[in-house]
Design a protein around this motif. Structure first.
Motif, mmCIF file in Angstrom:
data_model
loop_
_atom_site.group_PDB
_atom_site.id
_atom_site.type_symbol
_atom_site.label_atom_id
_atom_site.label_comp_id
_atom_site.label_asym_id
_atom_site.label_seq_id
_atom_site.Cartn_x
_atom_site.Cartn_y
_atom_site.Cartn_z
ATOM 1 N N SER A 1 0.223 4.625 3.786
ATOM 2 C CA SER A 1 -1.004 5.326 4.118
ATOM 3 C C SER A 1 -1.999 4.357 4.730
ATOM 4 C CB SER A 1 -1.599 5.957 2.863
ATOM 5 O OG SER A 1 -1.877 4.975 1.908
ATOM 6 N N THR B 1 -13.472 7.479 8.332
ATOM 7 C CA THR B 1 -14.085 6.986 7.101
ATOM 8 C C THR B 1 -15.284 6.108 7.439
ATOM 9 O OG1 THR B 1 -12.595 5.103 7.049
ATOM 10 C CG2 THR B 1 -11.908 7.060 5.841
ATOM 11 N N ASP C 1 -4.289 -0.795 3.336
ATOM 12 C CA ASP C 1 -4.376 -0.047 2.089
ATOM 13 C C ASP C 1 -5.791 0.490 1.931
ATOM 14 O OD1 ASP C 1 -4.416 0.963 -0.452
ATOM 15 O OD2 ASP C 1 -3.678 -0.850 -1.439
ATOM 16 N N PRO C 2 -6.000 1.824 1.944
ATOM 17 C CA PRO C 2 -7.348 2.387 1.844
ATOM 18 C C PRO C 2 -8.099 1.950 0.592
ATOM 19 C CG PRO C 2 -5.749 4.080 2.440
ATOM 20 C CD PRO C 2 -4.957 2.847 2.113
ATOM 21 N N SER C 3 -7.371 1.716 -0.501
ATOM 22 C CA SER C 3 -8.054 1.361 -1.746
ATOM 23 C C SER C 3 -8.752 0.007 -1.644
ATOM 24 C CB SER C 3 -7.065 1.350 -2.909
ATOM 25 O OG SER C 3 -6.098 0.320 -2.747
ATOM 26 N N THR C 4 -8.308 -0.844 -0.725
ATOM 27 C CA THR C 4 -8.933 -2.155 -0.554
ATOM 28 C C THR C 4 -10.378 -2.030 -0.102
ATOM 29 O OG1 THR C 4 -6.788 -3.109 0.025
ATOM 30 C CG2 THR C 4 -8.739 -4.357 0.651
ATOM 31 N N ALA D 1 -12.379 0.554 -0.660
ATOM 32 C CA ALA D 1 -13.196 1.400 -1.531
ATOM 33 C C ALA D 1 -14.269 0.626 -2.299
ATOM 34 C CB ALA D 1 -12.293 2.181 -2.484
ATOM 35 N N PRO D 2 -13.981 -0.548 -2.898
ATOM 36 C CA PRO D 2 -15.043 -1.233 -3.659
ATOM 37 C C PRO D 2 -16.266 -1.580 -2.822
ATOM 38 C CG PRO D 2 -12.890 -2.128 -4.236
ATOM 39 C CD PRO D 2 -12.681 -1.227 -3.061
ATOM 40 N N ARG E 1 -18.205 1.644 -2.024
ATOM 41 C CA ARG E 1 -18.956 2.135 -3.186
ATOM 42 C C ARG E 1 -20.185 1.268 -3.450
ATOM 43 N NH1 ARG E 1 -13.681 3.199 -5.493
ATOM 44 N NH2 ARG E 1 -13.757 1.171 -6.550
ATOM 45 N N ASP F 1 -5.430 -7.967 1.218
ATOM 46 C CA ASP F 1 -6.676 -7.238 0.992
ATOM 47 C C ASP F 1 -7.757 -7.602 1.994
ATOM 48 O OD1 ASP F 1 -5.445 -6.063 -1.185
ATOM 49 O OD2 ASP F 1 -6.310 -7.436 -2.643
ATOM 50 N N SER G 1 -10.096 -10.142 -1.747
ATOM 51 C CA SER G 1 -9.414 -10.126 -3.035
ATOM 52 C C SER G 1 -10.103 -11.097 -3.985
ATOM 53 C CB SER G 1 -7.939 -10.526 -2.842
ATOM 54 O OG SER G 1 -7.231 -10.422 -4.045
ATOM 55 N N ARG H 1 -4.017 -7.153 -10.268
ATOM 56 C CA ARG H 1 -5.387 -7.484 -10.660
ATOM 57 C C ARG H 1 -5.380 -8.743 -11.518
ATOM 58 N NH1 ARG H 1 -6.639 -1.454 -12.770
ATOM 59 N NH2 ARG H 1 -4.875 -2.139 -14.052
#
Length: 736
Positions: free
Chosen positions: A2, A8, A53-56, A58-59, A62, A249, A253, A571
């Motif tokens: 993904s 975005t 990676d989209p989750s990278t 996100a932090p 936010r 990342d 990271s 993590r």
């Protein structure tokens, strides 16, 4: 796989905050530089959209959203209408959290519980870094620093006339496409299916490449790499593009509490592609200590010699060196009597003889030797760095190994022999479809590095019933340590004749003869990356950037205790303890004094401490009192969040020890209790080694590969004496 799509984007609300705090951090006039700030914010958005990676992303998104909401409530106006006083107040509350109720509360909680969460200053430091990189990598910003990009240097264009400026905006579709190349390779093409033992090597960096080169002649080897593959001319020239394409990342990271920024490559060749090529032999005491847990000295020395020969490690050529290293050491040896200086070796080609005859995958080299462009951290675009993709991995391919980019491995499957009780891995599950049946293998070598191998095994233990019962499972992901450090910036009164971007920059490593807990090494970064290490906020930071050509940089590299851990999602938990802080202070004080003794007019520490950081600068004359310098370092860097600590060299997580209750891997390099699951990377290290570990990783991988080959040949001889039907086994493994 993904991928983030370009829809975005940051909202106008979030963009207003980005431009506001970016202007504050870099000392820009929001009105006069409106277009530059707008372009920088657009490029930052492009960067997040380009990550695999989209989750990278996100932090950071936010965090920006939360800061925008806080600023709106705090000042009761549109963020693009904040005046200078309001912007300074926002920056002060972000960078000096002890002034706020929330900051003081977090300080108390972290003090009581060994810092389980980031402090507000940690967050400010991470946000500041991304803002500075986005701003100073934007076209036109080089005029401020005086840096001449490679596409404007006559010496480069003479040999590589095709070198042109990258586009102002990131080429997001092209970057996304690069992250997909090869990811759809059919199952039947993963291995040669030659009937030889099928070996999956997971990771293509320092460890995986060496092992693959040893096994490829007698085994059916497939190397699985989570990141893309590059020809030399494909390495990016744009800083944000390089971060998105080449690094884990996107270089965002961190350990969970943000004490450490973690730097790791994510491409074919791994981090060896992204270094300056500097190589240092491990210390004698390190090898002696490792011998006591079963790593033979003879095998390590053989590996070190083999790697030295294959990488053609040579001393650095004097005519390619910049002056910043010489300035640090000084003309009079008595100036640096406390330090022992050592010249590292390099795998950057200094002479034509260091190169192999060109092959079809090498790309066209430019010139006969290193062009000293200073972009080592983004891969050698001109073909003169003998990283493992150009050496050991090339040897493996020549012997028949298949290398698969963008094909990360999610987990392993295993089975237990009901008669012997022996556990063997029998399949690998690819990240592209974690629900698909495992792909059959005979042997697996974990070589994804300290941040990759342990999480993969932990996921396997979590998902596979057989592996979940391993006796060593409690040691997997434990004993994680780092070579880490923070940047120190020195300024001289006049720019040297050959400043940092005019040649090879890493010249020396220095150590205190009586202390092996740290080394000091000079380094170089182009403006967009150096900006994040320079002290100061606003006008004071801009002043440092305007003197770019007068600056030298060095790092205090410390070998940490192996007190950290990593989980199945990758993590990292690591908190810098009081004892380590003492080593940090001592090494920083020594580095500050050595720079001042060599003639620097002022020296600053990287990190975020206060909006006005002038009290943290050291000036000529202060070096005369070692006690005063040490006391000042302790005062301005009283806690780790006041420094910018990073590590490109994680070590451990699957440490070697004969006892499965103390380590995850046996001295024979197999995971305790699993006959055919081996490890060959820095996760094996039973201690951190302080010096640059590349040479040591490759030597240890050579020892591991030799032992693995011996094991495979021994088991093949056993099967020959007791014929089996293994050659007819399907490529997709039976379920465990």
């Amino acid at each position: 796989m993904s991928l983030l799509s370009t829809d975005t984007c940051f909202s106008s609300f979030e963009r207003a905050l980005i431009k506001t705090i970016m202007a504050g951090f870099v000392g820009a006039d929001p009105t006069a530089e409106a277009q530059e700030l707008e372009l920088a914010s657009e490029r930052l958005n492009d960067f997040l959209c380009a990550l695999p990676d989209p989750s990278t992303a996100a932090p950071l998104r936010r965090l920006i959203r939360a800061l925008a909401l806080y600023a709106t409530l705090r000042f009761r106006c549109r963020l693009d209408r904040l005046d200078d006083a309001q912007r300074n107040t926002l920056l002060r509350e972000l960078c000096e959290p002890e002034r706020t109720l929330l900051g003081r509360a977090l300080e108390r909680v972290n003090g009581r519980y060994d810092k389980p969460w980031p402090k507000l200053r940690d967050i400010a430091r991470a946000v500041r870094e991304m803002m500075l990189v986005a701003y100073y990598s934007t076209p036109g910003r080089d005029a401020l620093s005086g840096y001449v990009p490679v596409w404007l240097r006559p010496s480069i264009l003479e040999l590589a006339p095709e070198t042109t400026a990258p586009p102002a905006r990131l080429a997001v579709p092209e970057i996304q496409a690069k992250h997909r190349e090869g990811c759809s390779t059919p199952i039947h093409e993963l291995f040669a299916r030659s009937g030889r033992p099928r070996v999956a090597v997971i990771g293509s960096g320092a460890g995986g490449a060496v092992v693959a080169s040893l096994l490829a002649a007698s085994c059916d080897v497939a190397v699985f790499e989570a990141g893309p593959s590059f020809r030399p001319e494909e390495y990016p020239l744009d800083t944000l593009s390089g971060m998105a394409l080449l690094y884990r990342d996107g270089l965002m990271s961190f350990s969970k509490n943000l004490d450490l920024q973690l730097i790791a490559g994510r491409l074919v060749g791994g981090s060896t592609v992204l270094t300056s090529g500097m190589s240092v032999r491990p210390r004698r005491r390190t090898l002696e200590a490792w011998r006591r847990v079963g790593i033979p000295l003879g095998a390590m020395h053989t590996g070190l010699e083999t790697v030295e020969k294959r990488l053609r490690l040579q001393p650095l050529a004097e005519d390619l060196l910049t002056d910043v290293g010489r300035l640090w050491r000084g003309k009079n040896p008595q100036q640096q009597s406390e330090l022992l200086f050592e010249v590292p070796r390099s795998n950057a080609a200094m002479t034509p003889a260091q190169h192999d005859p060109p092959g079809p995958l090498d790309g066209a080299r430019r010139g006969e030797r290193c062009l000293a462009c200073g972009l080592c951290n983004y891969g050698c675009r001109f073909g003169h760095k003998l990283s493992v993709d150009q050496t050991f991995l090339k040897d493996a391919r020549s012997a028949g190994a298949r290398v698969h980019p963008n094909l990360g491995v999610h987990s392993l499957s295993a089975r237990r022999d009901p008669r012997s009780g022996e556990i063997r891995v029998d399949g690998i599950v690819l990240e592209r479809d974690a629900t698909a049946p495992p792909i059959a293998v005979d042997y697996v070598v974990l070589a994804a590095g300290a941040l990759g191998s342990a999480p993969l095994l932990l996921r396997s233990i979590h998902e596979d019933a057989v592996l979940s019962r391993l006796a060593c499972r409690e040691r997997v992901g434990k004993n994680l340590g780092f070579n880490y450090g923070t940047g120190v910036i020195a300024e001289w009164a006049q720019a040297p004749s050959k400043p940092g971007d005019a040649g090879i920059q890493i010249h020396y490593i220095a150590s205190k003869p009586s202390d092996e807990s740290f080394v000091l090494e000079n380094a170089f970064l182009p403006p967009a990356l150096l900006a994040s290490l320079l002290p100061g906020i606003g006008p004071s930071h801009r002043e440092w950037m305007q003197r770019y050509h007068r600056l030298g940089m060095a790092v205090n590299t410390i070998g940490s205790p192996q007190r950290g851990s990593i989980d199945r999602l990758g993590r990292v938990e690591y908190a810098i303890c009081e004892h380590e802080l003492g080593v940090i202070h001592e090494s920083l004080a020594l580095l500050v004094r050595s720079y001042l003794a060599s003639g620097a007019t002022r020296v600053g520490l990287s990190g975020v401490r206060a909006l006005d950081d002038s009290g943290a600068i050291f000036y000529a004359g202060e070096e005369s009192s070692s006690r005063a310098v040490l006391d000042k370092v302790r005062r301005v860097a009283a806690t780790p969040d006041r420094l910018m600590m990073s590590s490109a060299h994680p070590q451990g997580g699957l440490t070697i020890d004969p006892d499965p209750e103390r380590g995850a891997v046996s001295p024979e390099f197999n995971v305790h209790g699993v006959a055919n699951l081996m490890v060959a990377d820095a996760s094996l290290f039973p201690s951190t080694i302080v010096v640059n570990p590349q040479w040591t990783v490759m030597a240890l991988a050579h020892a591991a590969g030799t032992e693995i080959l011996r094991r495979i040949e021994r088991e093949r001889d056993d099967r020959t004496r007791a014929p089996s039907s293994r050659d007819a086994q399907p490529l997709v493994a039976r379920s465990a």
